[in-house]
Scaffold this active site. Structure first.
Site, PDB file in Angstrom:
ATOM      1  CG  ASN B  81      -1.721  -1.211   1.232  1.00  0.00           C
ATOM      2  OD1 ASN B  81      -1.489  -2.070   2.224  1.00  0.00           O
ATOM      3  ND2 ASN B  81      -2.691  -1.682   0.131  1.00  0.00           N
ATOM      4  CB  ILE B  89       0.586   6.217   2.740  1.00  0.00           C
ATOM      5  CG1 ILE B  89       2.191   6.371   3.019  1.00  0.00           C
ATOM      6  CG2 ILE B  89      -0.206   4.953   3.366  1.00  0.00           C
ATOM      7  CD1 ILE B  89       2.282   6.884   4.351  1.00  0.00           C
ATOM      8  CB  CYS B  90      -3.093   3.311  -0.716  1.00  0.00           C
ATOM      9  SG  CYS B  90      -4.928   2.872  -0.970  1.00  0.00           S
ATOM     10  CG  LEU B  91      -4.174   4.699   6.052  1.00  0.00           C
ATOM     11  CD1 LEU B  91      -4.447   3.140   6.385  1.00  0.00           C
ATOM     12  CD2 LEU B  91      -3.272   4.944   7.431  1.00  0.00           C
TER      13      LEU B  91
END
Lengths: 598, 157
Positions: B81, B89-91
């Site tokens: 991610n 960041i993929c959050l």
């Protein structure tokens, strides 16, 4: 009018006119067109009133606050039936939590209020209890933070789903709180919020659509029932509710989309190509002859005869090509070479007819004006004694059927072509069906042309008995054309589209009286006022001013006088029946006006 | 603007006060700009990132905390991610699931949690995601461990 009425019997006997009357009654005013199945125009002014009904139903059924009802409805796209289905299936709590309505917890709220000074978790300041707001979900933050949050969410276009600021809190914020807080800080944004909330009824609703008029008339249309239908907005635009393009039945939306694209792409080019080029028998590209003899060489190197389009060798004289004589009849051995040409021809065939009828319709539009002028002068001449509704009826019928007729060509192009339904029919079946359809189509075409011819007669210049004759013809043809249209639709719906195996293709059904004109939604005198009152008190969903004018409550039949004067405008028949059936607040569905005109 | 500044000062004080509470996170504010922060986080134990120290860069918008901070890894990391090149960041909490109740500290905690529990179904680093999705846990771990050693550990003599 009286002397014409009596002479009816002499000319056609009871049957024909009764038949006409009864037919129209059957078609239009039987239970299938109950008041509730009518489409409505929603204007800016009536937008609020339009939602009231649904909101009221939900608030009363679930004993909710209005803003909670709205949240529920927005979540379920204003589909009350579906909302109730979810209620039954999953229960009240699931229904509420999924839509973001907190299930009230009084103790939680009380505890939040009890402390003297409250620390807002967002700005981390200690705030006096007067300057904080606790949302229904129990989360409490300071008013400044709430306001900023609301403004950001509204600007992001999230007006309909402004959630609580707490982490993982799904709750939708109380619209009254948002309204109050935001309007203090930024009235413009508050206004936008209000509008978004109201327009949710249009944007998040399968049964309501904006009228696609350009420039936009500001209206939306609400339908009740099947979305495969065609409606007319009060701005005069007629459109297919399904795809928002112009009304195109009996073409399906897909057919129409393909057709419009094809026409745009090909109309000019195709014209030129058919006149100036021939497809190469080898590569099938269109080849233009730029001079010389009839032996033509394609860029791909293939030689062919310009006269017949067949492939040849290269040895030739001015008059003949070695080993080739196209004067002699040959069976169609080179099918592939012919194919491109056939496709083109096929398209041209359908397109020409489609275009021809469209053009006729435009010309008949002018005819309409002259005919109406003639009627006016004739009426003034004999003091309105005579009834000329048969002319107007015939004229309207002519437009209606002309339209159906011209759209039936693109329909046939796709129905019997290879684009859409190739695998649905065998070649034989297709041939059979095509014949069936073309019979209907041809019958309609002939009748329409005959009707057109009679309507073009200058009846005011003719002697009395001649007029009576024309009148008879027109009345009969009017009925006949309608029947032809109906038959064609029946054929389309039952024998063609109805039998498709792989796909379902739906079209807007034929309505004898023309495209349904949406009526104005009945509006309470001042919807803004209600908005304000609902602002003041959320539970006040029972403002008498709109209840009294809400659809369905005004069920008194209109007085005869009112009706007859309204109906004289366009057609004399079946207006009384209409009045009886139409109990809605708004007046006059005039379905009798044809395409393009109203 | 003023609100975000005030809140960031509060967070700054909080960070100073609780420095020892969470030894895995070290938050530092840029000396001249309170809207620029960096953080050093320790790779969680029992993950391929164990033993590494990762540097995060925070860019904080003026509407903070109503809008989320932009966070990216400055230290190279092999994680499904995290974008391998940019460190993005993929959050979800940094995007649509942001709540103003989050703080920079809690964002760091969420990122540490993400390191321990990658979401291979929404990968920014497809190679890493595919390794996990195809069940090649060993492949993923050894790659991640290698990059941790290469980029996130002090070079030994």
């Amino acid at each position: 009018m009286a002397d014409f009425e009596t002479s009816d019997d002499d000319y056609y006997g009871d049957d024909s006119l009764d038949g006409l009357d009864q037919e129209e009654d059957d078609l239009l005013w039987t239970p299938q067109r109950t008041p509730s199945s009518a489409s409505k125009v929603i204007t800016r002014a009536s937008l609020l009133a339009a939602q009231r009904e649904d909101l009221k139903r939900v608030t009363e059924m679930l004993t909710l606050k209005e803003h909670h009802a709205r949240t529920l409805l927005i979540h379920h796209r204003w589909d009350v039936e579906r909302l109730l289905a979810v209620l039954v299936e999953k229960g009240r709590d699931r229904l509420f939590t999924e839509a973001g309505i907190p299930i009230l917890d009084a103790a939680h709220q009380a505890s939040a209020r009890s402390t003297s000074s409250i620390m807002c978790n967002i700005c981390m300041e200690d705030i006096s209890p007067n300057d904080v707001t606790t949302m229904d979900c129990g989360h409490c933050f300071c008013n400044d933070c709430w306001t900023e949050h609301f403004i950001i969410k509204i600007k992001e276009g999230e007006s309909r789903r402004v959630r609580c600021m707490a982490h993982k809190c799904n709750a939708i914020c109380d619209e009254a709180i948002i309204r109050n807080l935001v309007s203090v800080k930024d009235p413009e944004v508050a206004e936008r919020f209000e509008r978004f909330l109201l327009e949710s009824y249009i944007e998040d609703n399968g049964k309501v659509k904006w009228c696609p008029s350009v420039p936009h008339c500001g209206n939306a249309i609400r339908i009740d029932g099947d979305s495969y239908c065609e409606v007319e907005c009060t701005c005069g635009l007629q459109f297919c509710f399904r795809c928002s393009s112009e009304a195109h039945s009996p073409c399906s939306c897909l057919m129409w989309e393909l057709w419009i694209k094809k026409c745009k792409d090909e109309s000019e080019t195709v014209n030129w190509l058919t006149v100036h080029t021939k497809p190469c028998p080898k590569c099938h590209k269109p080849v233009e002859k730029n001079g010389g003899c009839n032996l033509v060489t394609c860029l791909c190197g293939q030689y062919f005869c310009w006269l017949c389009g067949g492939a040849t060798g290269r040895d030739h004289t001015w008059t003949g090509i070695a080993g080739h004589s196209c004067g002699r009849y040959k069976s169609d051995h080179n099918k592939v070479a012919e194919r491109a040409k056939r496709d083109l021809n096929r398209y041209m065939h359908y397109h020409n007819r489609y275009k021809a009828h469209m053009d006729s319709m435009k010309r008949e539009n002018k005819l309409r004006e002259t005919v109406q002028a003639t009627i006016a002068t004739s009426e003034s001449k004999d003091d309105g004694f005579r009834d000329y509704s048969w002319v107007t009826n015939g004229l309207n019928r002519l437009f209606r059927s002309r339209r159906v007729l011209s759209y039936s060509y693109p329909f046939a192009f796709y129905m019997f072509g290879d684009d859409l339904f190739k695998d649905d029919m065998t070649e034989e079946e297709r041939q059979l069906k095509q014949n069936l359809f073309e019979d209907q189509q041809q019958q309609l075409e002939v009748t329409v042309e005959r009707l057109s011819k009679f309507i073009e007669e200058k009846f005011d210049k003719l002697p009395e008995d001649k007029v009576k004759e024309i009148r008879m013809h027109i009345i009969n043809l009017t009925v006949l054309v309608d029947t032809c249209c109906k038959n064609m639709y029946e054929c389309i719906e039952n024998d063609l589209l109805g039998l498709l195996q792989s796909t379902t293709h739906s079209i807007a059904p034929y309505t004898s009286k023309g495209i349904e004109r949406a009526s104005e939604l009945s509006v309470c005198p001042d919807s803004d006022q209600i908005l304000n009152s609902s602002k003041a008190n959320d539970d006040d969903a029972h403002d008498p001013s709109w209840v009294s004018s809400a659809p369905g409550t005004d069920s008194e039949p209109r007085s005869e006088g009112q009706v007859s004067c309204a109906s004289l405008d366009d057609n004399g028949c079946s207006s009384r029946k209409r009045a009886r059936e139409e109990t809605l607040g708004s007046l006059l569905f005039d379905l009798n006006l044809p395409a393009e005109v109203a | 603007m003023q609100a975000s500044r005030a809140r960031l000062f509060k967070e700054y004080k909080e960070v100073q006060r609780e420095k020892s509470v969470d030894p895995d996170i070290q938050l530092l504010c840029d000396d001249s700009n309170i809207f620029k922060w960096t953080a050093l986080i320790k790779g969680p134990s029992e993950t391929p990132y164990e033993g590494g120290v990762f540097q995060l860069a925070f860019a904080i918008p003026e509407q903070y905390p109503l809008l989320p901070p932009q966070v990216r890894f400055l230290t190279k990391i092999f994680h499904p991610n995290v974008h391998f090149k940019t460190g993005e960041i993929c959050l979800d909490i940094l995007k649509n699931a942001w709540s103003p109740a989050w703080t920079l500290q809690s964002v760091c905690r969420a990122i540490i949690a993400l390191m321990a529990h990658p979401e291979p179904d929404s990968p920014l680093n497809c190679d890493s995601g595919n390794l996990l999705r195809s069940g090649d846990l060993r492949g993923y771990q050894s790659m991640a461990k290698m990059y941790t050693r290469l980029a996130a550990m002090p070079k030994k003599g």
